[in-house]
Scaffold this active site. Structure first.
Site, mmCIF file in Angstrom:
data_model
loop_
_atom_site.group_PDB
_atom_site.id
_atom_site.type_symbol
_atom_site.label_atom_id
_atom_site.label_comp_id
_atom_site.label_asym_id
_atom_site.label_seq_id
_atom_site.Cartn_x
_atom_site.Cartn_y
_atom_site.Cartn_z
ATOM 1 N N SER A 54 0.830 -1.210 0.000
ATOM 2 C CA SER A 54 0.000 0.000 0.000
ATOM 3 C C SER A 54 0.857 1.249 0.000
ATOM 4 C CB SER A 54 -0.894 -0.016 1.252
ATOM 5 O OG SER A 54 -1.513 1.232 1.441
ATOM 6 N N TYR A 93 -1.999 -1.069 10.992
ATOM 7 C CA TYR A 93 -2.269 -1.627 9.652
ATOM 8 C C TYR A 93 -1.122 -1.257 8.713
ATOM 9 C CZ TYR A 93 -3.708 -1.518 4.816
ATOM 10 O OH TYR A 93 -3.725 -1.648 3.453
ATOM 11 N N LYS A 143 2.151 -3.550 6.728
ATOM 12 C CA LYS A 143 2.549 -3.549 5.310
ATOM 13 C C LYS A 143 4.051 -3.314 5.201
ATOM 14 C CE LYS A 143 -1.396 -4.343 3.379
ATOM 15 N NZ LYS A 143 -1.621 -5.664 2.755
HETATM 16 C C1 WQD Z 1 -9.905 9.004 1.459
HETATM 17 C C2 WQD Z 1 -10.161 10.480 1.740
HETATM 18 C C3 WQD Z 1 -10.582 10.988 4.030
HETATM 19 C C4 WQD Z 1 -14.392 8.894 4.368
HETATM 20 C C5 WQD Z 1 -7.083 4.072 3.449
HETATM 21 C C6 WQD Z 1 -5.882 3.256 3.838
HETATM 22 C C7 WQD Z 1 -5.260 2.659 2.617
HETATM 23 C C8 WQD Z 1 -6.301 1.873 1.893
HETATM 24 C C9 WQD Z 1 -7.433 2.794 1.466
HETATM 25 C C10 WQD Z 1 -6.574 -0.432 2.558
HETATM 26 C C11 WQD Z 1 -9.477 10.951 3.013
HETATM 27 C C12 WQD Z 1 -11.799 11.296 3.173
HETATM 28 C C13 WQD Z 1 -13.205 9.399 3.876
HETATM 29 C C14 WQD Z 1 -15.443 9.787 4.717
HETATM 30 C C15 WQD Z 1 -14.073 11.632 4.067
HETATM 31 N N1 WQD Z 1 -6.818 0.846 2.743
HETATM 32 N N2 WQD Z 1 -13.054 10.737 3.731
HETATM 33 N N3 WQD Z 1 -15.242 11.122 4.544
HETATM 34 O O1 WQD Z 1 -7.540 6.961 4.224
HETATM 35 O O2 WQD Z 1 -6.749 7.499 1.853
HETATM 36 O O3 WQD Z 1 -6.653 5.157 2.668
HETATM 37 O O4 WQD Z 1 -7.991 3.320 2.688
HETATM 38 O O5 WQD Z 1 -5.889 -0.956 1.730
HETATM 39 O O6 WQD Z 1 -4.207 1.817 2.998
HETATM 40 O O7 WQD Z 1 -4.937 4.090 4.471
HETATM 41 O O8 WQD Z 1 -8.853 6.190 2.180
HETATM 42 O O9 WQD Z 1 -11.225 6.278 1.560
HETATM 43 O O10 WQD Z 1 -10.607 6.279 4.040
HETATM 44 O O11 WQD Z 1 -10.184 8.310 2.669
HETATM 45 O O12 WQD Z 1 -13.927 12.858 3.944
HETATM 46 O O13 WQD Z 1 -16.559 9.380 5.170
HETATM 47 O O14 WQD Z 1 -11.560 10.661 1.943
HETATM 48 O O15 WQD Z 1 -10.410 12.028 4.997
HETATM 49 O O16 WQD Z 1 -9.043 12.285 2.799
HETATM 50 P P1 WQD Z 1 -7.414 6.567 2.790
HETATM 51 P P2 WQD Z 1 -10.285 6.715 2.647
#
Ligand code: WQD
Length: 343
Positions: free
Chosen positions: A126, A151, A155
């Site tokens: 990741s 998590y 990785k």
């Molecule tokens: C994306 C953006 C949130 C939800 C994580 C893991 C990564 C992978 C993917 C597993 C961020 C914003 C989110 C919401 C929001 N996981 N957001 N409201 O955190 O980039 O990555 O998930 O493999 O390893 O770290 O993904 O989709 O959670 O967030 O505003 O209800 O959307 O703040 O900026 P992230 P995400």
């Protein structure tokens, strides 16, 4: 027909990868402990490709069970290892679950591969290993940063375990794929992302809000150092991502690796902010999204997107699906879940 083991093959990225492996003529064996996915996914893979993959419910932490599986299905040439716990927030609450599951499962596979003449492993890593990169777009040469969550740490540790195993003289060949943010669903809407409970990731929360399952999407902060104040990510279509895994398997089995292990960033090379994604979703689907700006989420990095040139030039792969098509595929999947009475 070359035989490939896919661990976590009933999961989101795993199931899409099984489809692409079958489309490329590989025979696929899926193992999954069904802790975060359903066995019906196997039926839907068969509906898509017309080929039913072998499926065995098995936990990769079960060394004896894994050993017996390799004996039962002799001739497995390579493994794609997806099986892992992957909820960032949960990993903070239950670190030992994450260290046991994500570390022991990989160690078991690496230990058994030489015994069963399994040549290679493609490891699901990741972009989280980079933390907040100092330079963007981020290349594979960028330094890893101290992980923000157990998590993310698993990785990093897994990548180190693979490197140390190769260095120790093990015959295992490894390709580590660092994903950015996988989103979307298969065009047939027969497989897709099925988060259990309240979605942590952005797009499932968006599509569930659009469907009326969630009242309102919370945007976690619009006061970041970005053009519109919301966080930026590299959202990659899960089908494009799946195809990269087939390229990696081809590369190992066709003995094209230039070094061992190899690392590739799998992203589009384009950053998109949360607010931009919302606008693109509304344009792609015609659905007005109900959202509000709230405070920042702990642990979020501000901006990250890939430099995918190495994967483009060396793997011969690129993620080209237009973002609106990707978002439309996610919406079509959410509508199918409603039609099928699933949510
Ligand atoms: C994306 C953006 C949130 C939800 C994580 C893991 C990564 C992978 C993917 C597993 C961020 C914003 C989110 C919401 C929001 N996981 N957001 N409201 O955190 O980039 O990555 O998930 O493999 O390893 O770290 O993904 O989709 O959670 O967030 O505003 O209800 O959307 O703040 O900026 P992230 P995400």
């Amino acid at each position: 027909m070359k035989r490939i083991l896919v661990t976590g093959g009933t999961g989101f990225i795993g199931s899409h990868t099984v489809v692409e492996l079958q489309n490329s003529g590989y025979e696929v064996i899926i193992i999954d402990n069904l802790s975060n996915s359903k066995a019906e996914v196997v039926d839907n893979i068969e509906k898509i490709t017309g080929i039913r993959p072998v499926f065995e419910q098995l936990d990769c932490c079960d060394l004896e069970g894994l050993d017996a599986l390799f004996t039962k299905y002799a001739g497995i040439e390579a493994i794609i290892h997806f099986a892992a716990s992957k909820a960032v927030g949960e990993s903070v609450e239950k670190p030992l679950k994450y260290y046991r599951n994500n570390i022991v499962s990989l160690v078991n596979l690496l230990e058994l591969m030489p015994k069963h003449n399994v040549k290679g492993i493609v490891f699901s890593s990741s972009c989280t290993v980079y933390g907040q990169p100092d330079v963007l777009p981020v290349t594979e040469a960028a330094p890893t940063k101290v992980a923000e969550s157990p998590y993310g740490n698993t990785k990093q540790i897994n990548e180190e375990i693979i490197c140390d195993t190769v260095k120790s003289g093990s015959p295992v060949e490894a390709i580590m794929l660092r994903y950015f943010n996988p989103i979307g669903a298969h065009p047939t809407a027969l497989i897709g992302e099925l988060p259990l409970g309240v979605p942590q990731n952005l797009l499932p929360y968006v599509t569930q809000t659009a469907m009326g399952i969630r009242e309102c999407l919370s945007v976690f902060g619009d006061d970041y150092d970005t053009p519109d104040g919301s966080c930026i990510r590299d959202y990659i279509y899960v089908v494009d991502l799946a195809k990269a895994h087939v390229k990696a398997i081809d590369r190992i089995l066709n003995k094209q690796m230039a070094q061992n292990p190899e690392v590739f960033n799998l992203g589009t090379g384009r950053g998109l902010s949360v607010l931009e994604l919302i606008n693109e979703f509304e344009a792609a689907t015609g659905v007005k999204l109900n959202y509000k700006i709230v405070g920042r989420r702990a642990g979020d990095i501000v901006k990250v997107w890939a430099n995918p040139e190495r994967a483009n030039n060396v793997l011969g792969w690129s993620a080209d699906t237009p973002i609106r098509d990707v978002l439309a595929s996610a919406w079509k999947w959410q509508q199918k879940l409603r039609e099928d009475g699933i949510m």
